[in-house]
Design a protein around this motif. Structure first.
Motif, PDB file in Angstrom:
ATOM      1  N   LEU A  85       0.860  -1.209   0.080  1.00  0.00           N
ATOM      2  CA  LEU A  85       0.038   0.197   0.275  1.00  0.00           C
ATOM      3  C   LEU A  85       0.718   1.200   0.080  1.00  0.00           C
ATOM      4  CD1 LEU A  85      -2.696  -0.961   2.582  1.00  0.00           C
ATOM      5  CD2 LEU A  85      -2.813  -0.990   0.047  1.00  0.00           C
ATOM      6  N   PHE A  86       0.438   2.297  -0.578  1.00  0.00           N
ATOM      7  CA  PHE A  86       1.190   3.559  -0.672  1.00  0.00           C
ATOM      8  C   PHE A  86       0.143   4.754  -0.131  1.00  0.00           C
ATOM      9  CE2 PHE A  86       3.219   1.137  -3.992  1.00  0.00           C
ATOM     10  CZ  PHE A  86       4.408   1.245  -3.442  1.00  0.00           C
ATOM     11  N   ASP A  87       0.577   5.692   0.408  1.00  0.00           N
ATOM     12  CA  ASP A  87       0.045   6.969   0.650  1.00  0.00           C
ATOM     13  C   ASP A  87       0.669   7.895   0.053  1.00  0.00           C
ATOM     14  OD1 ASP A  87      -2.744   6.656   2.266  1.00  0.00           O
ATOM     15  OD2 ASP A  87      -1.409   5.744   3.851  1.00  0.00           O
ATOM     16  N   VAL A  88       0.097   8.968  -0.448  1.00  0.00           N
ATOM     17  CA  VAL A  88       0.720  10.096  -1.256  1.00  0.00           C
ATOM     18  C   VAL A  88       0.662  11.431  -0.208  1.00  0.00           C
ATOM     19  CG1 VAL A  88       0.847  11.740  -3.079  1.00  0.00           C
ATOM     20  CG2 VAL A  88       0.519   8.896  -3.367  1.00  0.00           C
ATOM     21  N   ARG A  89       1.612  11.878   0.026  1.00  0.00           N
ATOM     22  CA  ARG A  89       1.516  13.088   0.959  1.00  0.00           C
ATOM     23  C   ARG A  89       2.919  13.908   0.974  1.00  0.00           C
ATOM     24  NH1 ARG A  89      -1.760  14.028   5.552  1.00  0.00           N
ATOM     25  NH2 ARG A  89      -3.276  12.626   4.797  1.00  0.00           N
ATOM     26  N   PRO A  90       2.929  15.097   0.631  1.00  0.00           N
ATOM     27  CA  PRO A  90       3.976  15.880   0.491  1.00  0.00           C
ATOM     28  C   PRO A  90       4.602  16.148   1.934  1.00  0.00           C
ATOM     29  CG  PRO A  90       2.410  17.066  -0.780  1.00  0.00           C
ATOM     30  CD  PRO A  90       1.834  15.754  -0.090  1.00  0.00           C
ATOM     31  N   ALA A  98      -1.454  12.614  10.852  1.00  0.00           N
ATOM     32  CA  ALA A  98      -1.184  11.822   9.786  1.00  0.00           C
ATOM     33  C   ALA A  98      -0.105  10.777  10.005  1.00  0.00           C
ATOM     34  CB  ALA A  98      -0.583  12.738   8.428  1.00  0.00           C
ATOM     35  N   ARG A  99       0.897  11.287  10.999  1.00  0.00           N
ATOM     36  CA  ARG A  99       2.062  10.194  11.253  1.00  0.00           C
ATOM     37  C   ARG A  99       1.422   9.212  11.960  1.00  0.00           C
ATOM     38  NH1 ARG A  99       4.588  15.422  12.390  1.00  0.00           N
ATOM     39  NH2 ARG A  99       6.177  15.709  10.902  1.00  0.00           N
ATOM     40  N   VAL A 100       0.677   9.317  13.212  1.00  0.00           N
ATOM     41  CA  VAL A 100      -0.158   8.175  13.568  1.00  0.00           C
ATOM     42  C   VAL A 100      -0.731   7.267  12.681  1.00  0.00           C
ATOM     43  CG1 VAL A 100      -1.871   7.502  15.214  1.00  0.00           C
ATOM     44  CG2 VAL A 100      -0.169   9.580  15.901  1.00  0.00           C
ATOM     45  N   GLN A 101      -1.490   7.841  11.718  1.00  0.00           N
ATOM     46  CA  GLN A 101      -2.200   7.109  10.839  1.00  0.00           C
ATOM     47  C   GLN A 101      -1.465   6.371  10.011  1.00  0.00           C
ATOM     48  OE1 GLN A 101      -4.373   9.104   7.391  1.00  0.00           O
ATOM     49  NE2 GLN A 101      -6.322   8.743   8.658  1.00  0.00           N
ATOM     50  N   PHE A 102      -0.321   6.773   9.534  1.00  0.00           N
ATOM     51  CA  PHE A 102       0.300   6.223   8.513  1.00  0.00           C
ATOM     52  C   PHE A 102       1.119   4.971   9.268  1.00  0.00           C
ATOM     53  CE2 PHE A 102       1.235  10.217   5.949  1.00  0.00           C
ATOM     54  CZ  PHE A 102      -0.230  10.077   5.311  1.00  0.00           C
ATOM     55  N   GLY A 103       1.404   5.190  10.478  1.00  0.00           N
ATOM     56  CA  GLY A 103       2.310   4.195  11.382  1.00  0.00           C
ATOM     57  C   GLY A 103       1.031   3.023  11.810  1.00  0.00           C
ATOM     58  N   GLU A 104      -0.048   3.498  12.011  1.00  0.00           N
ATOM     59  CA  GLU A 104      -0.836   2.290  12.215  1.00  0.00           C
ATOM     60  C   GLU A 104      -1.277   1.438  11.127  1.00  0.00           C
ATOM     61  OE1 GLU A 104      -2.816   1.489  15.218  1.00  0.00           O
ATOM     62  OE2 GLU A 104      -1.500   2.873  16.213  1.00  0.00           O
ATOM     63  N   THR A 105      -1.138   2.219   9.678  1.00  0.00           N
ATOM     64  CA  THR A 105      -1.393   1.525   8.409  1.00  0.00           C
ATOM     65  C   THR A 105      -0.023   0.548   8.306  1.00  0.00           C
ATOM     66  OG1 THR A 105      -2.752   3.290   7.594  1.00  0.00           O
ATOM     67  CG2 THR A 105      -1.846   1.685   6.090  1.00  0.00           C
ATOM     68  N   ALA A 106       1.154   1.156   8.770  1.00  0.00           N
ATOM     69  CA  ALA A 106       2.238   0.303   8.317  1.00  0.00           C
ATOM     70  C   ALA A 106       2.262  -0.804   9.394  1.00  0.00           C
ATOM     71  CB  ALA A 106       3.511   1.162   8.680  1.00  0.00           C
ATOM     72  N   THR A 107       1.574  -0.844  10.545  1.00  0.00           N
ATOM     73  CA  THR A 107       1.692  -1.766  11.395  1.00  0.00           C
ATOM     74  C   THR A 107       0.841  -3.019  10.667  1.00  0.00           C
ATOM     75  OG1 THR A 107       2.115  -0.557  13.504  1.00  0.00           O
ATOM     76  CG2 THR A 107       0.988  -2.679  13.669  1.00  0.00           C
ATOM     77  N   ILE A 108      -0.495  -2.611  10.155  1.00  0.00           N
ATOM     78  CA  ILE A 108      -1.270  -3.627   9.583  1.00  0.00           C
ATOM     79  C   ILE A 108      -0.702  -4.119   8.410  1.00  0.00           C
ATOM     80  CG2 ILE A 108      -3.587  -3.821   8.606  1.00  0.00           C
ATOM     81  CD1 ILE A 108      -4.593  -1.564  10.467  1.00  0.00           C
ATOM     82  N   CYS A 109      -0.006  -3.499   7.882  1.00  0.00           N
ATOM     83  CA  CYS A 109       0.537  -4.139   6.337  1.00  0.00           C
ATOM     84  C   CYS A 109       1.809  -4.968   6.927  1.00  0.00           C
ATOM     85  CB  CYS A 109       1.136  -2.858   5.752  1.00  0.00           C
ATOM     86  SG  CYS A 109       0.105  -1.809   4.719  1.00  0.00           S
ATOM     87  N   GLY A 110       2.264  -4.775   7.917  1.00  0.00           N
ATOM     88  CA  GLY A 110       3.140  -5.635   8.323  1.00  0.00           C
ATOM     89  C   GLY A 110       2.924  -6.982   8.865  1.00  0.00           C
ATOM     90  N   ARG A 111       1.599  -7.108   9.573  1.00  0.00           N
ATOM     91  CA  ARG A 111       1.051  -8.189   9.903  1.00  0.00           C
ATOM     92  C   ARG A 111       0.550  -9.082   8.549  1.00  0.00           C
ATOM     93  NH1 ARG A 111      -2.511  -5.613  14.891  1.00  0.00           N
ATOM     94  NH2 ARG A 111      -0.566  -5.338  16.223  1.00  0.00           N
ATOM     95  N   LEU A 112       0.266  -8.231   7.458  1.00  0.00           N
ATOM     96  CA  LEU A 112      -0.240  -9.090   6.633  1.00  0.00           C
ATOM     97  C   LEU A 112       0.882  -9.419   5.279  1.00  0.00           C
ATOM     98  CD1 LEU A 112      -3.132  -6.450   5.346  1.00  0.00           C
ATOM     99  CD2 LEU A 112      -3.538  -8.724   6.209  1.00  0.00           C
ATOM    100  N   TRP A 114       2.599  -7.417   3.898  1.00  0.00           N
ATOM    101  CA  TRP A 114       2.743  -6.492   2.759  1.00  0.00           C
ATOM    102  C   TRP A 114       3.755  -5.154   2.821  1.00  0.00           C
ATOM    103  CZ3 TRP A 114      -3.251  -4.724   1.265  1.00  0.00           C
ATOM    104  CH2 TRP A 114      -3.724  -5.953   0.567  1.00  0.00           C
ATOM    105  N   ARG A 115       4.074  -4.543   1.842  1.00  0.00           N
ATOM    106  CA  ARG A 115       4.974  -3.487   2.150  1.00  0.00           C
ATOM    107  C   ARG A 115       3.782  -2.321   2.130  1.00  0.00           C
ATOM    108  NH1 ARG A 115       8.627  -4.112  -3.396  1.00  0.00           N
ATOM    109  NH2 ARG A 115       8.401  -6.297  -3.801  1.00  0.00           N
ATOM    110  N   TYR A 116       4.708  -1.130   2.845  1.00  0.00           N
ATOM    111  CA  TYR A 116       3.873   0.167   2.859  1.00  0.00           C
ATOM    112  C   TYR A 116       4.709   1.148   2.753  1.00  0.00           C
ATOM    113  CZ  TYR A 116       1.343   3.949   4.915  1.00  0.00           C
ATOM    114  OH  TYR A 116       0.438   5.074   5.144  1.00  0.00           O
ATOM    115  N   GLU A 117       4.604   2.359   2.041  1.00  0.00           N
ATOM    116  CA  GLU A 117       5.370   3.472   2.069  1.00  0.00           C
ATOM    117  C   GLU A 117       4.674   4.790   1.835  1.00  0.00           C
ATOM    118  OE1 GLU A 117       9.143   5.004  -0.818  1.00  0.00           O
ATOM    119  OE2 GLU A 117       8.241   2.997  -1.120  1.00  0.00           O
TER     120      GLU A 117
END
Length: 215
Positions: A85-90, A98-112, A114-117
């Motif tokens: 998964l990717f999120d786009v944000r300058p 946003a940092r918390v949201q992206f961090g939580e998304t990275a955690t879920i991707c790690g469990r799956l 999946w990559r996340y950036e």
């Protein structure tokens, strides 16, 4: 199932749909920044398939965002079959939430597995030059095999773009521009994307050129 809410980019110079040649389909883009990142992902050659806002993540108990949800900008299937998964944000627009949201998304991707950036942008000149090269990414700009071999041979050690065009197509040098740019898009030829682009731009044979054509 599509979950996106925005109608996407509405600008006469910025089409909302990016043609993804790998699947001969279009990727929907919500913003200009998103379209630039899709362009760079296409150029990287690492993503085979790409979907825009394909799913929503609902944060459950134990998450800092319990009860909230997040719709990532892009889902990719990579050439090795894995997903990410990717999120786009300058970078300047990434706040604490946003940092918390992206961090939580990275955690879920790690469990799956999946990559996340989070994609935060690129050099403006490099992006503009890459956008120019992308006009020649289509199959109609592919050079014949013999012509490609000649270009690779002539570019050993580096040659200016204009000189390469004159060598490859002496009767009509502009005809060779699309061929050479197509090869640069496929990374068979190396160029400095961050430099001013002109007929004096030096194209150099990439080390992996012959292997990529063989694939």
């Amino acid at each position: 199932m599509s979950v996106r809410k925005s109608k996407g980019v509405r600008h006469q110079f910025t089409p909302a749909m990016y043609f993804w040649q790998h699947t001969r389909s279009h990727v929907w883009c919500e913003s200009q920044e998103e379209r630039w990142e899709v362009l760079w992902l296409d150029y990287s050659g690492q993503a085979e398939r790409l979907w825009a806002q394909p799913l929503a993540i609902a944060f459950g108990h134990g998450s800092q965002l319990s009860g909230d949800s997040h719709i990532p900008d892009l889902l990719a299937q990579f050439t090795d079959g894995s997903f990410g998964l990717f999120d786009v944000r300058p970078a300047e627009r990434i706040d604490d939430l946003a940092r918390v949201q992206f961090g939580e998304t990275a955690t879920i991707c790690g469990r799956l597995g999946w990559r996340y950036e989070v994609l935060t942008g690129h050099d403006n000149r490099a992006t503009a030059n890459l956008d120019y090269l992308s006009a020649s990414r289509h199959d109609r700009c592919l050079p014949a095999r013999e012509t490609e071999s000649l270009i690779l041979e002539m570019a050993v050690g580096g040659r200016p773009r204009g000189e390469l065009c004159r060598i490859v197509s002496p009767d009509c040098p502009p005809l060779a521009c699309a061929w050479i740019d197509n090869m640069a898009w496929r990374r068979l030829l190396n160029i400095d994307l961050a430099a001013v682009f002109s007929s004096e731009t030096v194209y150099t044979t990439a080390e992996s050129g012959s292997e990529r054509r063989a694939e």
